[in-house]
Design an enzyme around this catalytic site. Structure first.
Site, PDB file in Angstrom:
ATOM      1  N   LYS A  31       0.768  -1.377   0.118  1.00 15.28           N
ATOM      2  CA  LYS A  31       0.101  -0.193  -0.123  1.00 15.28           C
ATOM      3  C   LYS A  31       0.841   1.288  -0.020  1.00 15.28           C
ATOM      4  O   LYS A  31       1.639   1.411   0.916  1.00 15.28           O
ATOM      5  CB  LYS A  31      -1.085  -0.031   1.147  1.00 15.28           C
ATOM      6  CG  LYS A  31      -1.796   1.203   1.130  1.00 15.28           C
ATOM      7  CD  LYS A  31      -2.608   0.984   2.395  1.00 15.28           C
ATOM      8  CE  LYS A  31      -3.821   2.189   2.384  1.00 15.28           C
ATOM      9  NZ  LYS A  31      -3.518   3.626   2.287  1.00 15.28           N
ATOM     10  N   GLY A 517       7.878   3.644  26.781  1.00 16.31           N
ATOM     11  CA  GLY A 517       7.392   2.437  26.168  1.00 16.31           C
ATOM     12  C   GLY A 517       6.603   1.619  26.735  1.00 16.31           C
ATOM     13  O   GLY A 517       6.130   0.505  26.136  1.00 16.31           O
ATOM     14  N   ARG A 588      11.393  -2.344  23.987  1.00 14.50           N
ATOM     15  CA  ARG A 588      10.750  -3.022  25.140  1.00 14.50           C
ATOM     16  C   ARG A 588      10.297  -4.569  24.707  1.00 14.50           C
ATOM     17  O   ARG A 588       9.727  -4.677  23.526  1.00 14.50           O
ATOM     18  CB  ARG A 588       9.578  -2.257  25.786  1.00 14.50           C
ATOM     19  CG  ARG A 588       9.745  -0.944  26.164  1.00 14.50           C
ATOM     20  CD  ARG A 588      10.963  -0.637  27.241  1.00 14.50           C
ATOM     21  NE  ARG A 588      10.786  -1.423  28.385  1.00 14.50           N
ATOM     22  CZ  ARG A 588      10.053  -1.002  29.528  1.00 14.50           C
ATOM     23  NH1 ARG A 588       9.754   0.337  29.657  1.00 14.50           N
ATOM     24  NH2 ARG A 588       9.850  -1.749  30.566  1.00 14.50           N
TER      25      ARG A 588
END
Length: 650
Positions: A31, A517, A588
């Site tokens: 896309k 995070g 993380r």
């Protein structure tokens, strides 16, 4: 060229879905993130029209010139004009920047269909037949014009790989279907991140040093109602902010155009405008009350009237099913040793797990999937750390490390590792840290190859001491960890960060903010290395205690879960010897591959959240900012003075 307008063919449009279809009946394309154009070509005469029949031939003159050089007769091509970034990713925001700067050399026209060829109407022919003819016509065109390649079948794995490469999403198309104008289910679009158009209905005043405006109020139409979708406060350059302010001031109106918009002070301070401008906005999700989560402005859409902007809804059986499908396909693909990388679309090849050199480090099993939801591999992680190393190393360098290692992926057998024995990779330096039970070896990274070596051993989180290894008893920073209880709203966390910052400022201390995070924030205070651990711990405890005593219904310093209900924990215990905190730019081991990110106080006020950044969008953020928000943290020279301590009762 009058023929294009007279013989107009409306473009075929894709329906939003939550999962990519599988099976050989479908082909899958990348896309592209740009402007959809239909190209009407007859020899050197070319006309480029948007989906709403606007003539943009002059705007994209380089595309028209390239098409005119193909020697086509009476043909219609369908594609998307976009700017291609490094790695093959396209960016609508980059396209806006290129158009604004009149630097058109980076524009590409990605062509994915042909409707007419030398006077023959091909719309009734199967898609694969049309694409085969298109590929023949574009053979050798590797400049402005690009053939949009595809893969057949295995859609979920292709989607997972596309997302791992930072692509916006994919378009899945029925291989045997004819070209049908309008929206239908022969073409499906599946997005990695959510992005669509929103109507601009108002704006806020800028705060601090920001110019132009603070945020945009946006919405979508439901019938004759413009339903409010929230504020968009990030993603703007200074030039865009000023230009938006100039345009919007000419459109001001006295009352809100929204149904269900802001109330009270927020409404009284807003500038309302006629709902005419359309903004492209990227976001992570929609809340239960219909508001955007983590929205970011990408640019204005001049190719779509505001009256046509409604909320896109994905059909299908839901996000969990999509996530499971992508994760399952990613694992099957990895197990079969096959790659569906967007950059090699249409050429599915067996992938041998031979080592790859990244930054001077021999990376074994580079295709091992570490984040199954995104299909992110060990190689992707290594390249991420290589990309952010210039900003990350000043923060992590010389600090003893504690790692969260997930050699088999983030959801399979992760463990903490504090000590580093002789088996450590050679690029990871070892230092001795005196502990209660005697001296122990810790790892330290000072170079790019050290960071890449951490990816090699599956380290998904890098936690560091608030001290450097050459003076282990003299911390060079302290921090307050804002850890909210379940159910505490983001506005409350932002308020807590602001209160901590303001108290520190009153004491004469400059502070910095980091999105962890996770679900909270770190307020970080750099120090000259004069104070010892006990002094820093008592000082940070006094700050947290003062705020908790002033607002006991909002803040607490009690670690007990039972005593934290409905409050934000002001955790000062990370300022003790041997305690660690997630380091800046570390990944993380969580869903979505989030990244701990230094941010500015202005970004926090404008809506940046703790989990706004991840492996996919951090490199793009770096290109946009051009400098680390914490670049000057090392230049701050401050210490804990006697007057400061007296102010806190120490």
């Amino acid at each position: 060229m009058a023929r294009a307008q007279n013989d107009w063919v409306a473009p075929q449009l894709a329906t939003l879905e939550v999962a990519a279809p599988d099976g050989e009946d479908w082909i899958h394309e990348i896309k592209y993130d740009g402007y959809r154009l239909l190209a009407w070509v007859d020899g050197d005469r070319v006309q480029l029209l948007t989906r709403n029949r606007k003539d943009w031939t002059d705007r994209f003159a380089a595309v028209a010139e390239a098409l005119g050089g193909l020697g086509l007769g009476d043909s219609v091509l369908d594609g998307e004009v976009a700017v291609e970034l490094e790695g093959g990713v396209t960016s609508f925001q980059a396209l806006q920047n290129v158009l604004a700067d009149s630097e058109r050399g980076r524009l590409k026209f990605f062509i994915f269909d042909i409707l007419r060829d030398a006077g023959r109407d091909l719309r009734a022919r199967p898609l694969l037949e049309r694409k085969l003819r298109l590929e023949e016509l574009l053979k050798g065109s590797d400049g402005v014009l690009r053939y949009s390649d595809h893969v057949r079948g295995n859609g979920p794995a292709f989607l997972a790989s596309a997302c791992a490469h930072g692509v916006e999403g994919i378009i899945s198309k029925r291989a045997a279907a004819p070209y049908r104008s309008g929206r239908g289910r022969d073409w499906l679009k599946v997005k990695c991140v959510r992005s669509q158009e929103f109507v601009v209905g108002g704006f806020t005043e800028p705060a601090g040093s920001r110019a132009g405006l603070g945020a945009l109020h946006v919405g979508t139409w439901e019938g004759d109602r413009l339903v409010y979708r929230g504020k968009v406060g990030t993603g703007f350059s200074d030039a865009v902010l000023r230009e938006l302010r100039r345009r919007l001031e000419r459109m001001e109106r006295p009352e809100s155009p929204f149904s269900g918009g802001p109330r009270g002070t927020a409404a009284r301070s807003a500038h309302w405008v006629e709902p005419e401008l359309v903004a492209q906005v990227r976001y992570t999700d929609i809340t239960d009350d219909g508001r955007l989560r983590h929205p970011s402005f990408e640019g204005l859409r001049e190719d779509k009237p505001s009256a046509e902007v409604s909320m896109e809804e994905a059909s299908g059986s839901g996000k969990k099913k999509a996530s499971r499908a992508a994760r399952s396909a990613s694992r099957k693909s990895a197990a079969a040793g096959k790659s569906s990388s967007p950059r090699s679309a249409g050429r599915r090849r067996g992938r041998k797990e031979t080592p790859i050199d990244v930054g001077g480090v021999r990376l074994t099993s580079p295709g091992k999937v570490l984040y199954p939801e995104q299909g992110l591999t060990k190689l992707d992680l290594a390249r991420y750390y290589q990309a952010v190393s210039g900003w990350m190393l000043p923060h992590v360098s010389a600090r003893p490390l504690t790692l969260v290692r997930c050699p088999s992926g983030r959801d399979d057998g992760c463990f903490f590792q504090k000590h580093m024995d002789e088996s450590a990779p050679p690029a990871i330096r070892r230092v001795v840290v005196e502990e209660k039970d005697g001296p122990e070896w810790y790892g330290v990274v000072d170079r790019v190859d050290g960071l890449v070596s951490l990816a090699q051993i599956g380290a998904l989180e890098l936690h560091t001491f608030n001290v450097r290894a050459d003076q282990l008893e003299r911390p060079d920073r302290f921090l307050i960890d804002l850890d909210p209880d379940e159910g505490v709203g983001w506005d409350r966390i932002v308020d807590a960060a602001t209160h901590v910052r303001d108290l520190l400022s009153e004491l004469g201390l400059v502070s910095f903010v980091k999105a962890t995070g996770g679900k909270g924030l770190h307020i970080v205070v750099p120090l000259i290395r004069r104070s010892e651990w006990d002094e820093v711990r008592l000082f940070s405890k006094a700050i947290a205690s003062l705020l908790a005593e002033a607002a006991p219904d909002r803040y607490t310093i009690e670690m007990s879960k039972a005593k934290r209900t409905g409050r934000v924990l002001l955790d000062y215990m990370r300022n003790t010897r041997g305690a660690t905190a997630i380091e800046a730019y570390s990944t993380r081991a969580r869903h979505g591959a989030p990244v701990a990110a230094p941010i500015t106080w202005e970004e926090l006020a404008d809506g940046v959240r703790s989990d706004s950044f991840n492996v996919g969008n951090m490199p793009e953020r770096m290109k946009r900012l051009k400098r680390d928000p914490w670049k000057d943290i090392g230049a701050v020279k401050q210490s804990l003075t006697a007057p400061m301590k007296r102010s806190l009762g120490l």
